[in-house]
Design a protein around this motif. Sequence first.
Motif, short mmCIF file in Angstrom:
data_model
loop_
_atom_site.label_atom_id
_atom_site.label_comp_id
_atom_site.label_asym_id
_atom_site.label_seq_id
_atom_site.Cartn_x
_atom_site.Cartn_y
_atom_site.Cartn_z
N LYS B 170 10.08 -4.36 -33.66
CA LYS B 170 8.86 -4.18 -34.45
C LYS B 170 8.71 -2.74 -34.95
N ASP B 171 9.00 -1.78 -34.07
CA ASP B 171 8.78 -0.38 -34.43
C ASP B 171 10.04 0.26 -35.00
N GLN B 172 11.11 -0.49 -35.05
CA GLN B 172 12.39 -0.01 -35.60
C GLN B 172 12.90 1.25 -34.92
N ALA B 173 12.76 1.29 -33.60
CA ALA B 173 13.35 2.40 -32.84
C ALA B 173 14.87 2.23 -32.83
N HIS B 174 15.56 3.35 -32.82
CA HIS B 174 17.03 3.35 -32.75
C HIS B 174 17.53 3.89 -31.41
N ALA B 175 16.63 4.36 -30.59
CA ALA B 175 16.98 4.83 -29.24
C ALA B 175 15.72 4.69 -28.40
N LEU B 176 15.91 4.62 -27.08
CA LEU B 176 14.78 4.44 -26.17
C LEU B 176 14.80 5.51 -25.09
N ILE B 177 13.61 5.91 -24.67
CA ILE B 177 13.47 6.85 -23.57
C ILE B 177 12.60 6.20 -22.50
N LEU B 178 13.07 6.19 -21.27
CA LEU B 178 12.22 5.74 -20.16
C LEU B 178 11.14 6.78 -19.98
N GLY B 179 9.88 6.40 -20.12
CA GLY B 179 8.81 7.39 -20.24
C GLY B 179 8.10 7.76 -18.97
N CYS B 180 8.73 7.61 -17.82
CA CYS B 180 8.14 8.09 -16.56
C CYS B 180 9.27 8.33 -15.59
N THR B 181 9.26 9.49 -14.93
CA THR B 181 10.36 9.81 -14.01
C THR B 181 10.26 8.97 -12.74
N GLY B 182 9.15 8.28 -12.58
CA GLY B 182 9.03 7.37 -11.45
C GLY B 182 9.74 6.04 -11.67
N MET B 183 10.23 5.80 -12.86
CA MET B 183 10.98 4.57 -13.13
C MET B 183 12.42 4.73 -12.65
N MET B 184 12.55 4.85 -11.34
CA MET B 184 13.87 5.17 -10.77
C MET B 184 14.71 3.92 -10.56
N GLY B 185 16.01 4.08 -10.73
CA GLY B 185 16.93 3.02 -10.39
C GLY B 185 16.93 1.81 -11.31
N VAL B 186 16.34 1.90 -12.47
CA VAL B 186 16.31 0.74 -13.36
C VAL B 186 17.08 0.95 -14.66
N ALA B 187 17.48 2.18 -14.93
CA ALA B 187 18.07 2.49 -16.23
C ALA B 187 19.34 1.65 -16.50
N ASP B 188 20.22 1.57 -15.53
CA ASP B 188 21.48 0.87 -15.77
C ASP B 188 21.25 -0.62 -16.04
N GLU B 189 20.38 -1.21 -15.23
CA GLU B 189 20.11 -2.64 -15.40
C GLU B 189 19.44 -2.91 -16.77
N LEU B 190 18.49 -2.07 -17.12
CA LEU B 190 17.81 -2.24 -18.40
C LEU B 190 18.81 -2.08 -19.54
N SER B 191 19.65 -1.09 -19.42
CA SER B 191 20.66 -0.83 -20.43
C SER B 191 21.57 -2.04 -20.62
N ALA B 192 22.02 -2.61 -19.52
CA ALA B 192 22.90 -3.78 -19.57
C ALA B 192 22.18 -4.96 -20.22
N GLU B 193 20.92 -5.15 -19.84
CA GLU B 193 20.14 -6.26 -20.39
C GLU B 193 19.96 -6.11 -21.91
N LEU B 194 19.69 -4.90 -22.34
CA LEU B 194 19.50 -4.68 -23.79
C LEU B 194 20.81 -4.90 -24.54
N PHE B 195 21.90 -4.46 -23.93
CA PHE B 195 23.22 -4.66 -24.54
C PHE B 195 23.49 -6.15 -24.70
N LYS B 196 23.16 -6.92 -23.64
CA LYS B 196 23.35 -8.36 -23.66
C LYS B 196 22.56 -9.01 -24.79
N ARG B 197 21.41 -8.45 -25.09
CA ARG B 197 20.58 -8.98 -26.16
C ARG B 197 21.00 -8.44 -27.54
N GLY B 198 22.10 -7.72 -27.57
CA GLY B 198 22.61 -7.30 -28.87
C GLY B 198 22.16 -5.93 -29.36
N HIS B 199 21.48 -5.17 -28.50
CA HIS B 199 21.00 -3.85 -28.92
C HIS B 199 21.97 -2.77 -28.47
#
Lengths: 245, 245, 245, 245, 245, 245
Positions: B170-199
């Motif tokens: 919707k917002d046509q972002a071309h890159a994403l930033i996890l916006g809280c340093t407390g979101m620990m340990g999720v970056a790799d999984e999120l990255s993989a999931e987004l890749f799976k969805r074609g991003h």
Amino acid sequence: MKLKIIVPIITKLFEAETEKEVKQFLSPGTEIDVECIPYGSASIESAYDEAACAPGILHLAENAQKQGFDGVFIDCMGDPALAAARERLEIPVVGPGRTSILFAADLSHRFSVITVLESVVVLLENLAYEAGVGKKLASIRWVNIPVLELGDRSKLMNALVEESEKALCKDQAHALILGCTGMMGVADELSAELFKRGHRVPLIYPVSTALAYLEALVNLKLAQSKKTYQFPSNKERNLWERLGS
Amino acid sequence: MKLKIIVPIITKLFEAETEKEVKQFLSPGTEIDVECIPYGSASIESAYDEAACAPGILHLAENAQKQGFDGVFIDCMGDPALAAARERLEIPVVGPGRTSILFAADLSHRFSVITVLESVVVLLENLAYEAGVGKKLASIRWVNIPVLELGDRSKLMNALVEESEKALCKDQAHALILGCTGMMGVADELSAELFKRGHRVPLIYPVSTALAYLEALVNLKLAQSKKTYQFPSNKERNLWERLGS
Amino acid sequence: MKLKIIVPIITKLFEAETEKEVKQFLSPGTEIDVECIPYGSASIESAYDEAACAPGILHLAENAQKQGFDGVFIDCMGDPALAAARERLEIPVVGPGRTSILFAADLSHRFSVITVLESVVVLLENLAYEAGVGKKLASIRWVNIPVLELGDRSKLMNALVEESEKALCKDQAHALILGCTGMMGVADELSAELFKRGHRVPLIYPVSTALAYLEALVNLKLAQSKKTYQFPSNKERNLWERLGS
Amino acid sequence: MKLKIIVPIITKLFEAETEKEVKQFLSPGTEIDVECIPYGSASIESAYDEAACAPGILHLAENAQKQGFDGVFIDCMGDPALAAARERLEIPVVGPGRTSILFAADLSHRFSVITVLESVVVLLENLAYEAGVGKKLASIRWVNIPVLELGDRSKLMNALVEESEKALCKDQAHALILGCTGMMGVADELSAELFKRGHRVPLIYPVSTALAYLEALVNLKLAQSKKTYQFPSNKERNLWERLGS
Amino acid sequence: MKLKIIVPIITKLFEAETEKEVKQFLSPGTEIDVECIPYGSASIESAYDEAACAPGILHLAENAQKQGFDGVFIDCMGDPALAAARERLEIPVVGPGRTSILFAADLSHRFSVITVLESVVVLLENLAYEAGVGKKLASIRWVNIPVLELGDRSKLMNALVEESEKALCKDQAHALILGCTGMMGVADELSAELFKRGHRVPLIYPVSTALAYLEALVNLKLAQSKKTYQFPSNKERNLWERLGS
Amino acid sequence: MKLKIIVPIITKLFEAETEKEVKQFLSPGTEIDVECIPYGSASIESAYDEAACAPGILHLAENAQKQGFDGVFIDCMGDPALAAARERLEIPVVGPGRTSILFAADLSHRFSVITVLESVVVLLENLAYEAGVGKKLASIRWVNIPVLELGDRSKLMNALVEESEKALCKDQAHALILGCTGMMGVADELSAELFKRGHRVPLIYPVSTALAYLEALVNLKLAQSKKTYQFPSNKERNLWERLGS
């Protein structure tokens, strides 16, 4: 209407002087209470000073709302703790930096601020951009006198005239803002001197301007947006109890 | 190289978790010390929280320089007290907000930040503009989970995927930033999931990114400009002695 | 980690000098391969030169990915062919222009670039705006020495000191960037000289900075967004076969 | 007046079609020569294609000036090699991207571009910002048809109508630009269709617009600034001899 | 093609002079009618003058459309009543301010305007921002000669040369615009003089430029967007009957 | 203090209604005189209307200064003739558009305006940019009711609620401005309704806001900069004598 004037530094002698200064500008029916903060810095000339003074400002601001004041004025050009106080309170909180910049943006095409030291230039420039009118900023100049030495009026006046001339002639400013609330009692004389030199530009004195603006907000029943400045959620915060307040 | 990681909240249990998290990203030869602040807020979700935590951050930062650390990392996305600490210290001080925004500005045309709550959106937006790259911001979205409830990983992951999809589509972002340093340990999984969805877009995890950046600065012998962040002048300041530190 | 350093000009003697220069800045474990392009211009001082060198840069960049390099560094301040190479490759491609500008944007409020000739000023200014931080640019100055005459170190050093002084005092820059990757071996001396003259500002040397940044990207497993830099579709292209490569 | 039309791709059949198209728009007394480039890409849909086509464009442009042409038109919406050609030549060089964007900026408050593929959106957006009118861009939309498949007129027309509607109704565009010079022979029909649907907005066809603009420049004896587009200095350049041209 | 040239002041003697001037620039086949307004100001040097002249401009513009003209040119650099006339008419209406600014934005990276008096600087600056290219404005300078005294050619020429030099050397302009349509018959001489002094920059003469642009619009069948410039709704308006027109 | 309220349209019945409305907002000691213009348009909904009404506004404004008024308020959201009146007068002249936009810029991060018709959207957007705070504009929405039909209160209220909801939820506005001074007597009800729906945002009513601002200016002895709004020079102007005023 009852307004709280927070002098956001620990230098007690500014309290009486500010009260005297401020009383000239009040509308009939406006009462004020002027108070220095109990802990912080002797003056504000850096982001470090702003951080040191913020807890005291917030302490006084919260008390003011509890005590039934109708509005709060944080009497320092850098608008320290303004966003935090606006979040915490419902009554309008006003800073002279943002206010005078917006008045200048209405009255002129381009304006300059004459402040105390080079160390606050970036703070004021960021403030102008955050207020939204950064592109109308002709320049920020400084008299190179620390806040606590502003008492030497003739030195201050000479430096203000010199920097104002540069702002008007070199930077093509169309309006001027006195860039420190500690520059008390000089606005009229400076204004007259600039007029004598042929400059017909507004000179905005942030203290009187922000007070008039705060009175207007209270009369209009307007205050900061609680969408922009959302109430801080409840959680453990041990700073103020450590400070014994 | 010895780096100080300041966890700028008073919730002690973040200390160990952060240390564990951070250790994965260090170069060989980098030592760290992770420490929560002694007084402030349980978490940072407002300008009010930032003001409450700033004195503790500055206290730890000053000590770090005295103790010979080579750099300081303030581990919160809002970069609380960053300007003040940069003024006070000579060693480089780095915040994950500014850093990840600048990495994203290089790697993409336009990026989004996915943060915790709506209450921090304005803070992060101002931060992006002050860093200088506000116009590359596609959007700031939020998962609507407070910092202290980020421990529920599956809830967090679902919300992150949902908001990431909206940012990208919707917002046509071309890159994403996890916006809280407390979101620990999720970056790799999120990255993989987004890749799976074609991003095929970079997902910037601010903690690892800012640490790598701080290591680079130390190696390059670079630090904040003392023209932008001038040393605060000496004057009376009674805050920290009132705090007993 | 194996990094490809593309020297994007046909002047062979820059190859050895660049290799020597670059080796000082590498982390342990980083291997490099430095190579000049086979066809293009003797130096890059215009958009015309950039167009002439782009085919050679792309040829080497594509080979680098095939050969298993982890990242590519295009060693010219104008970042020639950077967008095209980022489209074509998946491994991170980095340019010193964009990188040093973003580092400067973090470390200071406003910065200047000191480059070689007036003819590249517009190129660099556009690059800063495209990176997203144009409004933090205090000025772009030039020493008026062509790339191939930068070997006269004392002439270069004198000119750099003179233009740096103007950038800091007249243009109010708070940080400086050496604006040509051919200005090798002068950063430390210039830095010391500026410090002696009382300027405590970061001097960013784009070669070391971009290499450290590229190492960070590889370690962080980050690369350019394939949404911004989409893979070029397959179609007839007869340029490189005409060039015999 | 004699104008050179460079079709900046290697797909020969565009030559005749372009010539036919272009002839409708010429003023009496204007002669043209239309020519495809000898080496490059089959079509331009990326920065990579632009880099591949630039040497051929520059080769034809330089010849055109030598042969006494009065102006050069690079017939691709991305304005490939425009800056380089403007540097190299003294006669005016014009691109349809920049030109149609500036016409749209005059005729409307806000405009959209309807282009071929998502992969060129960033290129066109950067072009609008570099021209100076980025803030008037309502949106860039695409029909999702590659350049070499634009021949299917009814498919193209349907997609153009659909995206135009979205641009006008959702993005609040007040004017439209056909975003690929390969969209030949559809402007009038699209214009009529939009009028029928109640939209009274200018539809700018970049080919005719840029030609009219180039004729105006030649008549006005105006050309690109040689301060912005400085002559490339003489130096060794071995690209074109390798290309056998 | 029949074009209406509105000389938007009441000083009748400008009519003949403008007609003579304008005739040099017309394409074969273009007919013109030049007419001063019946009521307004003797010259335009303020927003107040623009307001005084607007009713007369609109009166002539409406008549022009009724009489079958193909386009209207409002011959004053401030583009007085341009938006209002564009709303009221369907045929293209063109102003020299907006037009020359957009030509300059294409031909150069940054340009200056040399106008008559300081009092119009803000008007022209706002016009450039509204056109969308304000950020390409290097400066607006003035010769300090009122419109009605421009007849003293040698005084004008000297002042133009002086201010042009400052624009090019001090403000780093890459192109120049003559900032008053009353500066007739000096463009060629000024251009030659600047060339002699080594400046190879376009000098845009707004009258010829805007006429060429208007001819192009008519040929391209383009006009202002009726979405941006919507037809004024019918309602009581008693101004023009009071004016007896 | 004596203030002149100019109702800048020829529809006489707005005079009494405005007077009644305005009287609620005045400070004790403020006297007003409310007057419609003698010639112009029945209402203002286009730049064409603004041009038609400007002569009448200037006529009343000049008289007001001669008659000893302390300030002038032009009671229309588009601020028609504001710049011209500010040039001509020395006493402060205020418009509700600029004023309410600057108040909103202080009180919120981003705001929307809800106006009457689509035809004024561009006018208001330009006004916000000229005031300097365009980037804080979330959106301009319209109720699609002409000025002269605003008397149907329930229709107006329904439309205002609907568009306000969209501004707050879709456009992420943090504050709202009633975008036509003819929307009289609805602010309190709308404010209450929005509060009931959970929106705690300021609703700025431009009439009361601009009056409070004008009172503040008079008290502060501030007025428009005569550097920005320079006195129009003396010259022949025959408009007003033709109008018989």
